[in-house]
Each structure stands twice: as structure tokens, then as C-alpha cells.
Motif scaffolding. Sequence first.
Motif, short mmCIF file in Angstrom:
data_model
loop_
_atom_site.label_atom_id
_atom_site.label_comp_id
_atom_site.label_asym_id
_atom_site.label_seq_id
_atom_site.Cartn_x
_atom_site.Cartn_y
_atom_site.Cartn_z
N LEU A 91 0.83 -1.21 0.00
CA LEU A 91 0.00 0.00 0.00
C LEU A 91 0.87 1.26 0.00
O LEU A 91 0.63 2.21 -0.75
CB LEU A 91 -0.91 0.01 1.24
N ARG A 92 1.90 1.23 0.83
CA ARG A 92 2.71 2.44 1.01
C ARG A 92 3.43 2.81 -0.29
O ARG A 92 3.59 3.98 -0.61
CB ARG A 92 3.68 2.22 2.17
N ARG A 93 3.84 1.77 -1.05
CA ARG A 93 4.54 2.02 -2.31
C ARG A 93 3.68 2.82 -3.29
O ARG A 93 4.18 3.59 -4.08
CB ARG A 93 4.94 0.66 -2.92
N VAL A 232 -7.65 12.68 6.86
CA VAL A 232 -7.66 12.95 8.30
C VAL A 232 -6.24 13.21 8.81
O VAL A 232 -5.94 14.26 9.40
CB VAL A 232 -8.31 11.77 9.06
N ALA A 233 -5.32 12.24 8.55
CA ALA A 233 -3.94 12.38 9.04
C ALA A 233 -3.28 13.59 8.40
O ALA A 233 -2.40 14.22 8.98
CB ALA A 233 -3.13 11.13 8.72
N GLY A 234 -3.74 13.94 7.18
CA GLY A 234 -3.09 15.01 6.43
C GLY A 234 -3.45 16.40 6.90
O GLY A 234 -2.82 17.36 6.45
N ASN A 240 -2.85 21.22 14.34
CA ASN A 240 -2.53 21.31 15.78
C ASN A 240 -1.11 21.78 15.99
O ASN A 240 -0.83 22.57 16.90
CB ASN A 240 -2.71 19.95 16.44
N GLN A 241 -0.20 21.28 15.17
CA GLN A 241 1.21 21.65 15.37
C GLN A 241 1.46 23.10 14.96
O GLN A 241 2.26 23.78 15.61
CB GLN A 241 2.14 20.69 14.62
N ILE A 242 0.80 23.60 13.93
CA ILE A 242 0.99 25.01 13.57
C ILE A 242 0.57 25.87 14.77
O ILE A 242 1.31 26.76 15.21
CB ILE A 242 0.17 25.39 12.31
N LEU A 335 11.03 11.96 18.01
CA LEU A 335 10.20 10.87 17.46
C LEU A 335 8.80 11.38 17.09
O LEU A 335 7.86 10.59 17.04
CB LEU A 335 10.11 9.72 18.46
N SER A 336 8.67 12.67 16.86
CA SER A 336 7.33 13.23 16.61
C SER A 336 6.69 12.69 15.34
O SER A 336 5.47 12.76 15.19
CB SER A 336 7.40 14.75 16.55
N PHE A 337 7.48 12.19 14.40
CA PHE A 337 6.90 11.57 13.21
C PHE A 337 6.96 10.04 13.31
O PHE A 337 6.77 9.34 12.30
CB PHE A 337 7.66 12.03 11.95
N HIS A 342 5.90 2.58 9.91
CA HIS A 342 4.78 3.53 9.89
C HIS A 342 5.22 4.98 10.05
O HIS A 342 4.38 5.85 10.30
CB HIS A 342 3.76 3.15 10.97
N PHE A 343 6.54 5.24 9.93
CA PHE A 343 7.05 6.61 10.01
C PHE A 343 6.15 7.51 9.15
O PHE A 343 5.78 7.14 8.02
CB PHE A 343 8.50 6.67 9.50
N CYS A 344 5.81 8.68 9.69
CA CYS A 344 4.83 9.56 9.03
C CYS A 344 5.08 9.73 7.53
O CYS A 344 6.12 10.24 7.12
CB CYS A 344 4.84 10.92 9.72
C1 HEM Z 1 3.18 18.04 12.16
C2 HEM Z 1 2.35 17.23 11.56
C3 HEM Z 1 2.37 15.73 11.67
C4 HEM Z 1 2.77 14.93 12.71
C5 HEM Z 1 3.34 15.36 14.07
C6 HEM Z 1 2.56 13.56 12.29
C7 HEM Z 1 2.86 12.46 13.06
C8 HEM Z 1 2.72 11.15 12.64
C9 HEM Z 1 3.12 9.99 13.42
C10 HEM Z 1 3.72 10.03 14.81
C11 HEM Z 1 2.86 8.89 12.69
C12 HEM Z 1 3.16 7.43 13.07
C13 HEM Z 1 2.05 6.81 13.86
C14 HEM Z 1 2.40 5.41 14.35
O1 HEM Z 1 3.47 4.88 14.10
O2 HEM Z 1 1.52 4.83 15.02
C15 HEM Z 1 2.24 9.35 11.45
C16 HEM Z 1 1.80 8.52 10.45
C17 HEM Z 1 1.18 8.97 9.31
N1 HEM Z 1 1.05 10.29 8.90
FE1 HEM Z 1 1.66 11.92 9.90
N2 HEM Z 1 2.03 13.57 11.03
C18 HEM Z 1 1.91 14.86 10.60
C19 HEM Z 1 1.46 15.31 9.37
C20 HEM Z 1 1.03 14.50 8.37
C21 HEM Z 1 0.62 14.95 7.07
C22 HEM Z 1 0.63 16.40 6.57
C23 HEM Z 1 0.23 13.87 6.37
C24 HEM Z 1 -0.26 13.91 4.95
C25 HEM Z 1 -0.28 12.98 4.13
C26 HEM Z 1 0.40 12.71 7.24
C27 HEM Z 1 0.08 11.40 6.92
C28 HEM Z 1 0.39 10.30 7.70
C29 HEM Z 1 0.07 8.93 7.31
C30 HEM Z 1 -0.68 8.50 6.07
C31 HEM Z 1 0.56 8.10 8.32
C32 HEM Z 1 0.50 6.58 8.38
C33 HEM Z 1 1.76 6.03 7.78
C34 HEM Z 1 1.85 4.52 7.85
O3 HEM Z 1 1.21 3.91 8.71
O4 HEM Z 1 2.60 3.96 7.03
N3 HEM Z 1 0.91 13.13 8.44
N4 HEM Z 1 2.19 10.72 11.43
#
Ligand code: HEM
Length: 395
Positions: A91-93, A232-234, A240-242, A335-337, A342-344
Motif C-alpha cells: 500500500l505504502r509504495r 484525516v492524518a493530512g 494542531n502543530q501550527i 520521534l514526533s513523526f 509507519h514513520f509519518c
Molecule cells: C506536524 C504534523 C504531523 C505529525 C506530528 C505527524 C505524526 C505522525 C506519526 C507520529 C505517525 C506514526 C504513527 C504510528 O506509528 O503509530 C504518522 C503517520 C502517518 N502520517 Fe503523519 N504527522 C503529521 C502530518 C502528516 C501529514 C501532513 C500527512 C499527509 C499525508 C500525514 C500522513 C500520515 C500517514 C498516512 C501516516 C501513516 C503512515 C503509515 O502507517 O505507514 N501526516 N504521522
Amino acid sequence: MTIDIPFADAFQFDPSPTWTRLREEEPIARVRTLAGAEVWLVTRYADVRMVLADPRFSRAAVVKDGAPRVALAKPLPSSLTTTDPPEHTRLRRLVSGTFAHRGIERTRPWVADLAKTLADDVASAGDGADLRQLFALPLPIAVICHLLGVPYADRERFREWTELGYSMSMAERDRVDEAMVSMQAYIGALVAEKMTYAGEPRDLLDELVRAREEGDRLSEEELIAFGVNLLVAGHETSANQIASCVATLLRFRHLWEQLVADHELVPSAVEELLRYNRFSEVGQLRVALEDVEVEGVVVRAGEGVMAALNSANRDPRVFDDPDAVVLTRPQNQHLSFGAGPHFCLGAQLARIELQEALLALLRRFPDIRLAKPAEELEWRRVLVSGLAELPVVLG
Ligand code: HEM
């Protein structure tokens, strides 16, 4: 002893002292979630990283019957966040190209223009303007709508469903499932409409629809889960972070002044603010696939473990003076991402949004101040930490 999470003193500016106590005295602790599940909580950097990256801890198992739940909403199956490799890799690819560093950098000038326009809206509103409503929310919503091909005009509807999907308020319990069904139906209708379009792909959902038609193994359920997940994640976390970044800089105003004097510091300031600001009042959930020893405790197969990103980011074993905001902090491995598979996905996009948001505000409002003391600002009771308001005096 089992502790209720979110902690009783959550949802305010400074993290609960319980995080420090657990990190030092009980690095793997028993906690009870709002949904009534008993799970483990790890709070040290090394353990948080290990749980996120080690394949013995699963995300796919989080959607199995009887799996522990953290929030009120049931996680959506077949999405990036609820699959393990190799399904997750497949899926990620399909989307990693769009969000890769080089590709996504092309959106930077567009994001910068958008931030400038939204700063004009804040200026028009004048003193007392709510920066969350006028700036922090619309910016990432407009960006993800543009990338995905979701109409911006529908934002009120998907905002309400997103809020409910992340809700940590028992009073909203009955509306959560309904909101998730509405969100899926909405994306389902959008995908159906896109299936009738035969031209060149205009956006990411068009590309995914095309990939499915051209034989990539992508079910309709997975396609809809992609749409919901990315929408939603996007926007929620970025918004919130802004708001949190601006609030922290204005709470410690010398930091804002430091950035006004030197815009070059913005990229490293964003990393430090991401480390310092809270991401969530809970941790990222995984389920153990086999017995695993962590900090001398055996986590049994089937048990849930939450990895607390915020606590890891304040671990003195890794960060000097972790409770101070140091805008020039070297080697900031926060580790905020997240970490591991599953890195963001949107990390680089989020960095662009945060950097351009701050630059637009620094240029336009060098004398901006909080309209009320930071400690009095309201926080929302949701899974992803965020301010409910950010009233400012423009100066
Ligand atoms: C400052 C803003 C953001 C923060 C702090 C953040 C943080 C995170 C974190 C911590 C995870 C990993 C969750 C886990 O391992 O359980 C994650 C996953 C993810 N984030 Fe972000 N995120 C941000 C913005 C975004 C944006 C702009 C998108 C737009 C596409 C996005 C899309 C995703 C997706 C799709 C995942 C799942 C990835 C996966 O499971 O392979 N995030 N995010």
C-alpha cells in the motif's frame, strides 16, 4: 497499579508530571484506556523506538476482534495505519512517490502563497483574531484537499467527522461510529465519481483509482481507507502543530524575537518545536504478536503496548535539558513523526507547512502577542493534542 490514560491532569500546556515519574521509576507501566482496555505504556526513548520499529509489535492486530482500543473510534481496517508488512509495504509504495522529499518540495511555493493569503485574513480580522480558525486549520486543509482532490468546500463536514473520530470525550461516545460511517460514505462517493473520469490524473485519488483500474492489487475498501486516512492524518496533526508552535513561541516570547531576527533558524526551530510540543495525550498502540521482554517485564502475545512519543522526546537520556526549548538544538532525533515502517508518510509535507506558516507570520506580524496568558488557553479533548483556540493581538 493501573493508571487511567489520558491522565487526570492532561489537556493543558505542560505535560503531566506523571510522564516524568513513569519514565524514571516505571518505564513499562500498566494503564487503562478511555475505551476500558488495559495495556502497557512505554515512556523511554529507546523502548518507544523499539516498539514502533520491531515487527513483533503489530498494527494489523489492532483491528482484530477483541483487540485493545485507545480512543472511542474503531480504527479503520485495510489502511496504512492498520496493516503490517508485506500488505503495508504494498500500500505504502502506491503513495510514497507523491510524498517523497523531492516531489513534495514542488508544493512549497504554493504553500508559501497560501500562508501569505491566510495571514492577510488574520490581518483583516484584527486584534483578537483566532489564529487557529483563520490560519492553522485552513492551511493544511487546503493543502491536503488540493493534493488528494477533495473539494475544499466540503471542509465543514469532514472537520466534524474528524473531530468525532479523534474524540476522547465520553459525552460524544454515541456519535463517533456514525461519524466514521459518514466519512467512509463521503470518500466512497468521491471515489465512485472519480471512477467515471477518463482524463489525465489530476490528483492523488485519481492516481489511485487509475492504479486500481490498471491492475494494481488495490481493493475498493483499501482505496476508501486511503482517502479517509490521508484526509484525516493530512490535516489534523499539522493544524494542531501550527497552532502549538506559534503558541509556544509566543509563550516564551524571546523565542519569537529570536526568529524575527533570524529567519534562517526556522527549519531547526520547527524540529525543536515538534520535539517540545505534545503530539498526543496517549501513545501509539501496537499489539504484541509473541511474548517480548521489555524493561524486565514480559509483554504477552496479544497484549497492547502504547509507545509514548512525547515522553520519548523529553527523555534526558537522549536530549540535554529536555524541558527547555533550544531553537538551535543540534542532532535533534525527535520521534514526533514516529519510527519504523509507519514513520509519518507526510513528514516532509508537514515540515513545509510548518516552516512556511511560521515564515509568513514572522514577516507579517513581528509584534504579535497572545491575547490571553498561555496557561488559560483551552485544549481540545481529542486523541491528537491541540489547542481549541489561539486568540492573538497583532501588534
Ligand atoms: C506536524 C504534523 C504531523 C505529525 C506530528 C505527524 C505524526 C505522525 C506519526 C507520529 C505517525 C506514526 C504513527 C504510528 O506509528 O503509530 C504518522 C503517520 C502517518 N502520517 Fe503523519 N504527522 C503529521 C502530518 C502528516 C501529514 C501532513 C500527512 C499527509 C499525508 C500525514 C500522513 C500520515 C500517514 C498516512 C501516516 C501513516 C503512515 C503509515 O502507517 O505507514 N501526516 N504521522
